[in-house]
Write a protein that holds these residues in place. Structure first.
Motif, PDB file in Angstrom:
ATOM      1  N   GLY A 124      96.984 -29.714 -15.289  1.00 61.83           N
ATOM      2  CA  GLY A 124      97.877 -30.666 -15.930  1.00 61.83           C
ATOM      3  C   GLY A 124      97.290 -30.973 -17.303  1.00 61.83           C
ATOM      4  O   GLY A 124      96.127 -31.332 -17.420  1.00 61.83           O
ATOM      5  N   THR A 125      98.099 -30.794 -18.348  1.00 57.78           N
ATOM      6  CA  THR A 125      97.545 -30.975 -19.688  1.00 57.78           C
ATOM      7  C   THR A 125      98.630 -31.509 -20.616  1.00 57.78           C
ATOM      8  O   THR A 125      99.708 -31.906 -20.168  1.00 57.78           O
ATOM      9  CB  THR A 125      96.927 -29.648 -20.183  1.00 57.78           C
ATOM     10  OG1 THR A 125      96.292 -29.874 -21.421  1.00 57.78           O
ATOM     11  CG2 THR A 125      97.979 -28.561 -20.304  1.00 57.78           C
ATOM     12  N   ASP A 126      98.309 -31.503 -21.886  1.00 54.34           N
ATOM     13  CA  ASP A 126      99.268 -32.054 -22.847  1.00 54.34           C
ATOM     14  C   ASP A 126      99.708 -30.949 -23.802  1.00 54.34           C
ATOM     15  O   ASP A 126      99.143 -29.850 -23.799  1.00 54.34           O
ATOM     16  CB  ASP A 126      98.609 -33.232 -23.586  1.00 54.34           C
ATOM     17  CG  ASP A 126      99.646 -34.268 -24.021  1.00 54.34           C
ATOM     18  OD1 ASP A 126     100.836 -33.901 -24.134  1.00 54.34           O
ATOM     19  OD2 ASP A 126      99.251 -35.436 -24.236  1.00 54.34           O
ATOM     20  N   VAL A 127     100.650 -31.276 -24.653  1.00 54.30           N
ATOM     21  CA  VAL A 127     101.300 -30.241 -25.475  1.00 54.30           C
ATOM     22  C   VAL A 127     100.376 -29.581 -26.497  1.00 54.30           C
ATOM     23  O   VAL A 127     100.663 -28.482 -26.962  1.00 54.30           O
ATOM     24  CB  VAL A 127     102.523 -30.822 -26.218  1.00 54.30           C
ATOM     25  CG1 VAL A 127     103.589 -31.231 -25.209  1.00 54.30           C
ATOM     26  CG2 VAL A 127     102.119 -32.032 -27.066  1.00 54.30           C
ATOM     27  N   GLU A 128      99.278 -30.221 -26.831  1.00 58.62           N
ATOM     28  CA  GLU A 128      98.438 -29.656 -27.883  1.00 58.62           C
ATOM     29  C   GLU A 128      97.419 -28.648 -27.383  1.00 58.62           C
ATOM     30  O   GLU A 128      96.697 -28.037 -28.176  1.00 58.62           O
ATOM     31  CB  GLU A 128      97.740 -30.789 -28.659  1.00 58.62           C
ATOM     32  CG  GLU A 128      98.726 -31.515 -29.551  1.00 58.62           C
ATOM     33  CD  GLU A 128      98.121 -32.734 -30.252  1.00 58.62           C
ATOM     34  OE1 GLU A 128      96.892 -32.947 -30.121  1.00 58.62           O
ATOM     35  OE2 GLU A 128      98.870 -33.447 -30.918  1.00 58.62           O
ATOM     36  N   LEU A 129      97.333 -28.464 -26.065  1.00 59.16           N
ATOM     37  CA  LEU A 129      96.330 -27.544 -25.542  1.00 59.16           C
ATOM     38  C   LEU A 129      96.440 -26.136 -26.128  1.00 59.16           C
ATOM     39  O   LEU A 129      95.431 -25.549 -26.530  1.00 59.16           O
ATOM     40  CB  LEU A 129      96.376 -27.490 -24.016  1.00 59.16           C
ATOM     41  CG  LEU A 129      95.159 -26.764 -23.444  1.00 59.16           C
ATOM     42  CD1 LEU A 129      93.945 -27.677 -23.416  1.00 59.16           C
ATOM     43  CD2 LEU A 129      95.440 -26.185 -22.072  1.00 59.16           C
ATOM     44  N   PRO A 130      97.677 -25.566 -26.225  1.00 59.26           N
ATOM     45  CA  PRO A 130      97.781 -24.216 -26.812  1.00 59.26           C
ATOM     46  C   PRO A 130      97.259 -24.172 -28.249  1.00 59.26           C
ATOM     47  O   PRO A 130      96.714 -23.152 -28.674  1.00 59.26           O
ATOM     48  CB  PRO A 130      99.278 -23.929 -26.784  1.00 59.26           C
ATOM     49  CG  PRO A 130      99.838 -24.843 -25.765  1.00 59.26           C
ATOM     50  CD  PRO A 130      98.972 -26.075 -25.772  1.00 59.26           C
ATOM     51  N   LEU A 131      97.355 -25.276 -28.956  1.00 60.14           N
ATOM     52  CA  LEU A 131      96.859 -25.307 -30.332  1.00 60.14           C
ATOM     53  C   LEU A 131      95.334 -25.320 -30.330  1.00 60.14           C
ATOM     54  O   LEU A 131      94.690 -24.638 -31.123  1.00 60.14           O
ATOM     55  CB  LEU A 131      97.399 -26.539 -31.054  1.00 60.14           C
ATOM     56  CG  LEU A 131      98.937 -26.599 -31.105  1.00 60.14           C
ATOM     57  CD1 LEU A 131      99.413 -27.945 -31.649  1.00 60.14           C
ATOM     58  CD2 LEU A 131      99.480 -25.458 -31.955  1.00 60.14           C
ATOM     59  N   ILE A 132      94.747 -26.114 -29.422  1.00 60.60           N
ATOM     60  CA  ILE A 132      93.287 -26.172 -29.336  1.00 60.60           C
ATOM     61  C   ILE A 132      92.722 -24.802 -28.994  1.00 60.60           C
ATOM     62  O   ILE A 132      91.753 -24.340 -29.556  1.00 60.60           O
ATOM     63  CB  ILE A 132      92.854 -27.199 -28.274  1.00 60.60           C
ATOM     64  CG1 ILE A 132      93.329 -28.606 -28.666  1.00 60.60           C
ATOM     65  CG2 ILE A 132      91.343 -27.170 -28.074  1.00 60.60           C
ATOM     66  CD1 ILE A 132      93.097 -29.666 -27.616  1.00 60.60           C
ATOM     67  N   ARG A 133      93.406 -24.144 -28.064  1.00 57.41           N
ATOM     68  CA  ARG A 133      92.888 -22.855 -27.604  1.00 57.41           C
ATOM     69  C   ARG A 133      93.423 -21.676 -28.411  1.00 57.41           C
ATOM     70  O   ARG A 133      93.082 -20.538 -28.114  1.00 57.41           O
ATOM     71  CB  ARG A 133      93.300 -22.643 -26.144  1.00 57.41           C
ATOM     72  CG  ARG A 133      92.718 -23.687 -25.237  1.00 57.41           C
ATOM     73  CD  ARG A 133      92.093 -23.017 -24.054  1.00 57.41           C
ATOM     74  NE  ARG A 133      91.768 -23.987 -23.038  1.00 57.41           N
ATOM     75  CZ  ARG A 133      91.991 -23.781 -21.748  1.00 57.41           C
ATOM     76  NH1 ARG A 133      92.567 -22.665 -21.353  1.00 57.41           N
ATOM     77  NH2 ARG A 133      91.638 -24.684 -20.886  1.00 57.41           N
ATOM     78  N   ALA A 134      94.293 -21.949 -29.342  1.00 57.58           N
ATOM     79  CA  ALA A 134      94.923 -20.882 -30.119  1.00 57.58           C
ATOM     80  C   ALA A 134      95.523 -19.839 -29.181  1.00 57.58           C
ATOM     81  O   ALA A 134      95.184 -18.668 -29.206  1.00 57.58           O
ATOM     82  CB  ALA A 134      93.913 -20.241 -31.068  1.00 57.58           C
ATOM     83  N   TRP A 135      96.379 -20.344 -28.333  1.00 56.48           N
ATOM     84  CA  TRP A 135      96.900 -19.496 -27.265  1.00 56.48           C
ATOM     85  C   TRP A 135      98.435 -19.628 -27.252  1.00 56.48           C
ATOM     86  O   TRP A 135      98.957 -20.700 -26.960  1.00 56.48           O
ATOM     87  CB  TRP A 135      96.306 -19.960 -25.935  1.00 56.48           C
ATOM     88  CG  TRP A 135      96.499 -19.028 -24.777  1.00 56.48           C
ATOM     89  CD1 TRP A 135      97.209 -17.867 -24.742  1.00 56.48           C
ATOM     90  CD2 TRP A 135      95.981 -19.208 -23.469  1.00 56.48           C
ATOM     91  NE1 TRP A 135      97.144 -17.294 -23.518  1.00 56.48           N
ATOM     92  CE2 TRP A 135      96.385 -18.104 -22.714  1.00 56.48           C
ATOM     93  CE3 TRP A 135      95.189 -20.196 -22.871  1.00 56.48           C
ATOM     94  CZ2 TRP A 135      96.046 -17.953 -21.368  1.00 56.48           C
ATOM     95  CZ3 TRP A 135      94.861 -20.036 -21.544  1.00 56.48           C
ATOM     96  CH2 TRP A 135      95.275 -18.928 -20.796  1.00 56.48           C
ATOM     97  N   ALA A 136      99.120 -18.559 -27.572  1.00 59.30           N
ATOM     98  CA  ALA A 136     100.576 -18.606 -27.685  1.00 59.30           C
ATOM     99  C   ALA A 136     101.252 -18.199 -26.382  1.00 59.30           C
ATOM    100  O   ALA A 136     100.615 -17.674 -25.490  1.00 59.30           O
ATOM    101  CB  ALA A 136     101.032 -17.685 -28.813  1.00 59.30           C
ATOM    102  N   THR A 137     102.546 -18.479 -26.300  1.00 61.63           N
ATOM    103  CA  THR A 137     103.301 -18.003 -25.143  1.00 61.63           C
ATOM    104  C   THR A 137     103.824 -16.607 -25.433  1.00 61.63           C
ATOM    105  O   THR A 137     104.114 -16.259 -26.571  1.00 61.63           O
ATOM    106  CB  THR A 137     104.479 -18.933 -24.817  1.00 61.63           C
ATOM    107  OG1 THR A 137     105.219 -19.168 -26.023  1.00 61.63           O
ATOM    108  CG2 THR A 137     103.995 -20.257 -24.252  1.00 61.63           C
TER     109      THR A 137
END
Ligand SMILES: Nc1ncnc2c1ncn2[C@@H]1O[C@H](COP(=O)(O)OP(=O)(O)OP(=O)(O)O)[C@@H](O)[C@H]1O
Ligand SMILES: [Mg+2]
Lengths: 406, 247
Positions: A124-137
């Motif tokens: 369970g996380t928040d919307v900014e996690l992909p930005l922190i990890r530089a991980w796209a869909t």
């Protein structure tokens, strides 16, 4: 005498005294079981830390609820319930140099789609996690602030989970899967990242809004961790210090009290891991040492009793042409069989206990073939070491005196 | 050449400060095929002598030639090898392994010999030895399911399994009644006559001694008489004359 015959004779002798054999093995069973369990725990712990490091992005600062580095006992039970979503907000708003913030709550869960199912960790996380990890869909999209606000039952899955749940190649986006028996809509698939440097599959992951995990699964208002990224690598130390100060103030921690959270940079985590591993190894070594020593003395004791009880048998074997070496091997093999059987059962016990810890307490454990091999090797070595003296004693007997023994 | 030849054999036991001189210079030659009865009062050194002949013990001084080879100074392992295939030893107390079937007891010396390595071949040999002592139908009985005479015959079969040229027996009938004693003596006489095995047998009883061809008497660690037995008893004839027993 052939080694097969020797083993058969040993098994027969041990079988005659089942109860005694079992009790003698108990020391080995507990010893080896403890070793396996502890190694599994140690491996599991370092693996989950590695996982965190591996999956963390650059400039990352991890804030975890609870504090197991200092005086963990003193803080009492409720300590790890004090990290709140508001703390994450405060970090974002009040600490200079912070770029992104994501609150997190995890849950291990059985996931079902159609007739496929898979066990994974739902993060369970928040919307900014992909930005922190530089991980796209890869397809679809990550969830939105609105999803988090409404605790929507939506999720984004990794490619491993997709392959497990949709082996026929159906596009999962838009499909409904069941997590812990609750329907979740798949709204995106993360791009594949493959294995981490530590060999961990990074794609075996499910992301959902942390609010959903809090409300739908756990019924809690606190969070377990906050992932923060600093705007630049130069500021990491300062940002970490500021976060610590902020949280101490927010949690009203007196100057003489220790933190009820942990703020760690990647560097800290790496350093701590080495430290934990070292402590763990020392602990393991002492437990292994003591239990094998006790088990070994038990074996020696029972073998000495056995040699005395079977003095006439030894005398007879010598009288009909057994050499000292034959008698030595016979008793040594008996000791080794006891210790190996004990080791074998101990491995089973350790495996069971590890599985139980993972299942019921959700402690990560991991049993490596090396650990099993080492435990087995130690069991055999103990048998040889402690079995040697009684076996020597038996082989040095004089045939006539042994036959006369009452 | 005699199979057994001993010269000036002595054996001194050290018990604390006291020296017990069990053998005080024994010399004896035994030719192949002889059946020697060894008698003498208790404590005269018969068992001590037999243990040395059986390579279970070593003399304090003197020489022992077995088939012309001096064995009095051999190592433990060399003696073990001789015990295994050159000499069969039968004890007063049978010394069978309990909870181990008759046939497995008989096979035991083969295990320390390494030959034959096949289980089936070992079984065949053990069965043959049991047949020699008339116990093939009791092969799978345990010692506690056998009579004393039968147990002693199993022990004899065990002593025979490696085809030794010499059979030594220390009071083999000491624990048996008259009838079973005759049965056991019959086995010894047949092995002696039919297979040419040299037999040395210790006994307290004069009538048991008379089953042999020669009688050697011990006293105080010396041989005091050595005579041919003129009126030899034949166990087979006596068995035929005994009234049958209900089985
Ligand atoms: N292991 C031993 N230690 C000390 N003395 C011993 C030992 N074995 C035998 N002796 C002594 O040696 C002497 C001869 O004993 P041995 O057993 O040869 O007599 P034996 O003729 O066989 O007597 P028996 O007819 O009672 O069996 C005895 O005085 C005995 O006490
Ligand atoms: Mg005696």
């Amino acid at each position: 005498m052939s080694i097969v015959m020797t083993f058969r004779i040993a098994l027969k002798a041990l079988n005659r005294n089942k109860m005694r054999t079992m009790l003698t093995m108990l020391g080995m069973i507990i010893g080896v079981g403890a070793v396996i369990t502890m190694v599994a725990l140690g491996n599991g712990a370092s693996q989950s830390i590695e996982q965190q490091i591996a999956s963390a992005g650059t400039n990352v600062i991890m804030v975890n609820a609870g504090n197991f580095t200092t005086g963990g006992v003193r803080m009492g039970a409720g300590a790890s319930n004090t990290l709140m979503p508001e703390d994450a907000e405060a970090i974002r708003n009040e600490v200079p140099g912070v770029q992104y913030v994501a609150a997190g709550v995890d849950q291990g869960a059985q996931i079902v789609a159609g007739n496929q199912n898979w066990f994974s960790r739902v993060q369970g996380t928040d919307v900014e996690l992909p930005l922190i990890r530089a991980w796209a869909t890869e397809s679809g999209s990550f969830f939105t602030p609105a999803d988090v606000a409404s605790a929507a039952k939506v999720c984004v899955i990794g490619t491993t989970v997709r392959d497990m749940l949709f082996p026929d190649g159906t596009d999962p986006v838009g499909q409904v899967i069941r997590i812990r028996n609750q329907p979740f809509k798949v709204i995106g698939v993360m791009a594949s990242r493959g294995q981490s440097a530590m060999g961990q599959d990074q794609d075996d992951v499910v992301f959902a809004p942390y609010t959903t995990i809090q409300k739908k699964f756990r019924g809690i208002t606190y969070i377990q961790n906050i992932t923060v990224s600093a705007a630049s690598a130069d500021h990491i130390k300062k940002v970490a210090e500021d976060i610590t100060a902020l949280l101490r103030a927010r949690h009203r921690i007196q100057p003489d009290e220790s933190d009820d959270f942990m703020v760690r940079t990647l560097e800290d985590i790496a350093a701590m891991r080495t430290e934990t591993t070292r402590t763990m190894t020392a602990l393991l070594a002492s437990i292994a040492g003591v239990s094998l020593l006790v088990g070994g003395i038990g074996i020696m004791n029972i073998m000495l009793v056995s040699v005395t009880e079977r003095t006439r048998e030894i005398g007879l074997r010598l009288a009909i042409g057994a050499r000292g070496r034959d008698v030595l091997t016979q008793f040594l093999v008996e000791a080794i069989v006891i210790s190996l059987l004990g080791g074998f059962i101990g491995i089973g016990l350790g495996y069971g206990v590890s599985r139980g810890l993972t299942r019921f307490l959700e402690w990560p454990t991991f049993i490596t073939p090396q650990a099993v091999g080492v435990a087995f090797g130690f069991a055999a070595a103990t048998g040889i070491f402690f079995g040697f003296y009684p076996a020597r004693k038996a082989s040095a007997l004089d045939p006539i005196e042994a036959l006369r023994y009452e | 050449m005699p199979v057994i030849s001993v010269r000036d054999l002595t054996r001194v036991y050290q018990v604390g400060d006291i020296e017990v001189r069990a053998l005080r210079g024994v010399s004896l030659d035994v030719e192949a095929g002889e059946f020697v009865s060894v008698t003498g009062p208790s404590g005269s050194g018969k068992s001590t002598f037999m243990h040395i002949l059986g390579c279970l013990d070593r003399p304090t001084s003197g020489q022992y030639f077995l088939d012309g080879r001096d064995v009095s100074r051999l190592s433990r392992n060399e003696l073990a090898a001789i015990r295994n295939h050159q000499i069969g030893f039968v004890f007063q107390g049978f010394n069978l392994l309990s909870r181990t079937s008759a046939i497995e007891n008989v096979e035991l010396p083969l295990l320390y010999n390494g030959r034959p390595s096949k289980t089936s071949e070992r079984h065949r040999r053990a069965m043959e030895a049991l047949r020699l002592v008339g116990l093939e139908d009791r092969a799978h009985h345990y010692p506690n399911q056998l009579s004393g005479g039968q147990q002693q015959r199993v022990a004899i079969a065990r002593a025979l399994i490696n085809n030794p040229s010499i059979l030594l027996a220390d009071e083999p009938t000491g624990n048996l009644d008259t009838r079973t004693s005759i049965e056991v003596m019959d086995v010894f006489q047949r092995l002696n006559a039919e297979r040419g095995i040299t037999v040395l047998l210790i006994t307290h009883e004069r009538d048991i001694a008379e089953y042999g061809t020669r009688m050697v008497s011990f006293r105080d660690g010396h041989i005091v008489s050595d005579e041919k037995i003129t009126r030899r008893r034949i166990a087979a004839e006596e068995m035929a004359a005994l009234p049958p027993v209900a089985v």
